[in-house]
Scaffold this motif. Structure first.
Motif, mmCIF file in Angstrom:
data_model
loop_
_atom_site.group_PDB
_atom_site.id
_atom_site.type_symbol
_atom_site.label_atom_id
_atom_site.label_comp_id
_atom_site.label_asym_id
_atom_site.label_seq_id
_atom_site.Cartn_x
_atom_site.Cartn_y
_atom_site.Cartn_z
ATOM 1 N N MET A 1 94.319 33.302 42.905
ATOM 2 C CA MET A 1 94.923 33.283 44.564
ATOM 3 C C MET A 1 93.929 34.294 45.321
ATOM 4 S SD MET A 1 98.930 33.987 45.692
ATOM 5 C CE MET A 1 99.119 32.191 44.793
ATOM 6 N N ALA A 2 93.732 34.073 46.305
ATOM 7 C CA ALA A 2 93.126 34.829 47.210
ATOM 8 C C ALA A 2 94.051 35.727 48.052
ATOM 9 C CB ALA A 2 92.548 33.925 48.635
ATOM 10 N N ILE A 3 93.435 37.005 48.169
ATOM 11 C CA ILE A 3 94.497 38.328 48.423
ATOM 12 C C ILE A 3 94.529 38.200 50.001
ATOM 13 C CG2 ILE A 3 94.633 40.963 48.472
ATOM 14 C CD1 ILE A 3 93.422 40.725 45.666
ATOM 15 N N ILE A 4 95.750 38.201 50.699
ATOM 16 C CA ILE A 4 95.731 38.371 52.147
ATOM 17 C C ILE A 4 95.865 39.994 52.233
ATOM 18 C CG2 ILE A 4 97.483 38.052 54.100
ATOM 19 C CD1 ILE A 4 98.572 35.912 52.734
ATOM 20 N N ARG A 5 94.612 40.435 53.094
ATOM 21 C CA ARG A 5 94.578 41.658 53.500
ATOM 22 C C ARG A 5 95.651 42.113 54.387
ATOM 23 N NH1 ARG A 5 92.124 43.960 49.253
ATOM 24 N NH2 ARG A 5 90.179 42.705 48.598
ATOM 25 N N ARG A 6 96.073 43.450 54.221
ATOM 26 C CA ARG A 6 97.068 43.848 55.281
ATOM 27 C C ARG A 6 96.527 45.009 56.112
ATOM 28 N NH1 ARG A 6 100.268 39.752 55.223
ATOM 29 N NH2 ARG A 6 101.369 39.233 53.280
ATOM 30 N N ILE A 7 95.271 45.312 55.844
ATOM 31 C CA ILE A 7 94.524 46.163 56.891
ATOM 32 C C ILE A 7 93.519 45.289 58.034
ATOM 33 C CG2 ILE A 7 92.828 48.002 57.178
ATOM 34 C CD1 ILE A 7 95.468 48.273 55.486
ATOM 35 N N HIS A 8 93.888 45.812 59.201
ATOM 36 C CA HIS A 8 93.177 44.682 60.194
ATOM 37 C C HIS A 8 92.438 45.840 61.264
ATOM 38 C CE1 HIS A 8 96.421 41.651 58.991
ATOM 39 N NE2 HIS A 8 96.990 42.579 59.236
ATOM 40 N N ALA A 9 91.505 45.051 61.938
ATOM 41 C CA ALA A 9 90.675 45.747 62.879
ATOM 42 C C ALA A 9 90.887 44.834 64.125
ATOM 43 C CB ALA A 9 89.421 45.764 62.725
ATOM 44 N N PRO A 10 91.003 45.253 65.300
ATOM 45 C CA PRO A 10 90.943 44.557 66.603
ATOM 46 C C PRO A 10 89.786 43.676 66.786
ATOM 47 C CG PRO A 10 90.636 46.882 66.968
ATOM 48 C CD PRO A 10 90.842 46.785 65.691
ATOM 49 N N ALA A 68 99.538 40.836 68.372
ATOM 50 C CA ALA A 68 99.226 39.669 67.929
ATOM 51 C C ALA A 68 98.043 39.169 66.837
ATOM 52 C CB ALA A 68 98.841 38.512 69.061
ATOM 53 N N PHE A 69 98.052 38.439 65.946
ATOM 54 C CA PHE A 69 96.980 38.206 64.905
ATOM 55 C C PHE A 69 96.760 36.837 64.819
ATOM 56 C CE2 PHE A 69 100.327 41.348 63.621
ATOM 57 C CZ PHE A 69 99.474 42.450 63.091
ATOM 58 N N VAL A 70 95.293 36.640 65.057
ATOM 59 C CA VAL A 70 94.779 35.265 65.147
ATOM 60 C C VAL A 70 94.425 34.791 63.824
ATOM 61 C CG1 VAL A 70 93.741 35.503 67.468
ATOM 62 C CG2 VAL A 70 92.458 35.954 65.611
ATOM 63 N N GLU A 71 94.640 33.433 63.534
ATOM 64 C CA GLU A 71 94.581 32.737 62.299
ATOM 65 C C GLU A 71 94.953 33.591 61.224
ATOM 66 O OE1 GLU A 71 92.984 29.635 62.046
ATOM 67 O OE2 GLU A 71 92.543 29.934 64.282
ATOM 68 N N ARG A 72 96.219 33.705 61.221
ATOM 69 C CA ARG A 72 97.174 34.942 60.416
ATOM 70 C C ARG A 72 97.453 33.813 59.144
ATOM 71 N NH1 ARG A 72 99.617 39.699 60.770
ATOM 72 N NH2 ARG A 72 100.791 40.223 58.932
ATOM 73 N N CYS A 73 97.110 34.204 57.812
ATOM 74 C CA CYS A 73 97.536 33.640 56.479
ATOM 75 C C CYS A 73 98.716 34.212 56.100
ATOM 76 C CB CYS A 73 96.333 33.856 55.622
ATOM 77 S SG CYS A 73 95.110 32.966 56.076
ATOM 78 N N THR A 74 99.804 33.273 55.779
ATOM 79 C CA THR A 74 101.021 33.502 55.247
ATOM 80 C C THR A 74 101.100 33.109 53.835
ATOM 81 O OG1 THR A 74 101.884 33.725 57.152
ATOM 82 C CG2 THR A 74 103.500 33.523 55.369
ATOM 83 N N ASP A 75 101.502 34.015 52.688
ATOM 84 C CA ASP A 75 101.615 33.587 51.507
ATOM 85 C C ASP A 75 102.971 33.060 51.386
ATOM 86 O OD1 ASP A 75 101.964 33.385 48.806
ATOM 87 O OD2 ASP A 75 101.817 35.549 48.156
ATOM 88 N N LEU A 76 102.958 31.742 50.804
ATOM 89 C CA LEU A 76 104.459 30.966 50.774
ATOM 90 C C LEU A 76 104.856 31.424 49.321
ATOM 91 C CD1 LEU A 76 103.096 27.396 52.357
ATOM 92 C CD2 LEU A 76 104.134 29.387 53.204
ATOM 93 N N SER A 82 96.364 28.113 47.888
ATOM 94 C CA SER A 82 96.324 27.921 49.399
ATOM 95 C C SER A 82 97.396 28.810 50.174
ATOM 96 C CB SER A 82 96.231 26.712 49.872
ATOM 97 O OG SER A 82 97.492 25.750 49.330
ATOM 98 N N HIS A 83 97.192 29.287 51.223
ATOM 99 C CA HIS A 83 98.201 30.039 52.152
ATOM 100 C C HIS A 83 98.409 28.980 53.324
ATOM 101 C CE1 HIS A 83 97.599 33.433 49.712
ATOM 102 N NE2 HIS A 83 96.363 33.455 50.066
ATOM 103 N N SER A 84 99.611 29.231 54.261
ATOM 104 C CA SER A 84 99.390 28.699 55.365
ATOM 105 C C SER A 84 98.790 29.683 56.429
ATOM 106 C CB SER A 84 100.996 28.588 55.914
ATOM 107 O OG SER A 84 101.198 28.022 57.114
ATOM 108 N N GLN A 85 98.028 29.143 57.401
ATOM 109 C CA GLN A 85 97.166 29.813 58.398
ATOM 110 C C GLN A 85 97.773 29.541 59.860
ATOM 111 O OE1 GLN A 85 93.345 30.304 57.375
ATOM 112 N NE2 GLN A 85 92.361 30.548 59.378
ATOM 113 N N SER A 86 98.564 30.288 60.454
ATOM 114 C CA SER A 86 98.869 30.221 61.628
ATOM 115 C C SER A 86 97.908 30.490 62.814
ATOM 116 C CB SER A 86 100.427 31.043 62.036
ATOM 117 O OG SER A 86 101.469 30.793 61.270
ATOM 118 N N ASP A 87 97.739 29.615 63.864
ATOM 119 C CA ASP A 87 96.653 29.831 64.937
ATOM 120 C C ASP A 87 97.100 31.328 65.492
ATOM 121 O OD1 ASP A 87 95.708 27.308 64.150
ATOM 122 O OD2 ASP A 87 96.941 26.471 65.737
#
Length: 224
Positions: A1-10, A68-76, A82-87
């Motif tokens: 399963m792909a890891i959802i990273r919690r560290i973000h850059a603007p 706000a985060f674009v293309e944000r993946c959420t672990d179901l 596969s994750h859900s990817q909100s616009d």
């Protein structure tokens, strides 16, 4: 399963979102991904069209954008890769607390497959995911085949992210650039099934409690 990273850059430019899109060709004038990101980037705030709808609910009135985060993946959290990817996923300030706003952008692409189409040739993993999603919304998995699968996991994402941020208010809204309101009937059908009937363009729904989260929804048609 792909890891959802919690560290973000603007983002430094709107185009920085391109590598995170489902496919690079989604970044095109007049398409939903670019329309959404350009609008939110330009405003650097909740767009006025969305604010007008949020202001219909007392607990969302005066909401302001925190992040706000674009293309944000959420672990179901169902074991599937596969994750859900909100616009776009927005964390907003509402009164003295936070709320989570998941935004789905549309032009003419609709909400993809029905549940029956998605589960065709179904695997055990798909069935487990559907069972879990239906349990969240109080639905019978055998009675949802006509509904659009994308609306299940996008709405679940709003609830899951609200719980992850330890907040009690969430909304899943659609911003549409379709003057024909393509997909609105499917949107209304899904939310009627989970207890929010008779939704109209531009109206913020009443509240439904799901897993201790107060959920609202709405559809905003933007100028083409």
């Amino acid at each position: 399963m792909a890891i959802i990273r919690r560290i973000h850059a603007p983002l430094l430019t709107p185009e920085d979102a391109i590598p995170h899109l489902g496919a690079p060709h989604h970044w095109k004038e007049g398409r939903s991904a670019k329309s959404l990101i350009d609008q939110w980037w330009s405003a650097n705030a909740i767009p006025q069209s969305v604010k007008l709808m949020l202001d219909q609910a007392p607990e969302w009135r005066g909401a302001d954008l925190v992040d706000a985060f674009v293309e944000r993946c959420t672990d179901l959290s169902d074991g599937r890769p596969s994750h859900s990817q909100s616009d776009l996923l927005a964390i907003v300030g509402i009164v003295d607390r936070l709320g989570v706003l998941a935004v789905e952008a549309k032009v003419d692409e609709g909400f993809d497959k029905t549940v029956d189409e998605w589960r065709s040739g179904s695997s055990a993993g798909k069935e487990a995911r559907l069972q879990k999603l239906c349990a969240l919304f109080g639905l019978d998995p055998q009675a949802v085949g006509h509904l659009r699968y994308q609306l299940f996991h996008r709405t679940a994402s709003a609830i899951i992210e609200a719980k992850r941020y330890r907040v009690r208010q969430a909304a899943m809204i659609v911003q549409s650039w379709s003057s024909a309101r393509i997909g609105l009937d499917d949107f209304r059908a899904f939310f009627a099934a989970i207890g929010l009937p008779d939704l109209r363009d531009g109206e913020f729904s009443t509240v439904i409690m799901i897993d201790d989260v107060a959920l609202r929804t709405g559809w905003v048609t933007e100028p083409g």
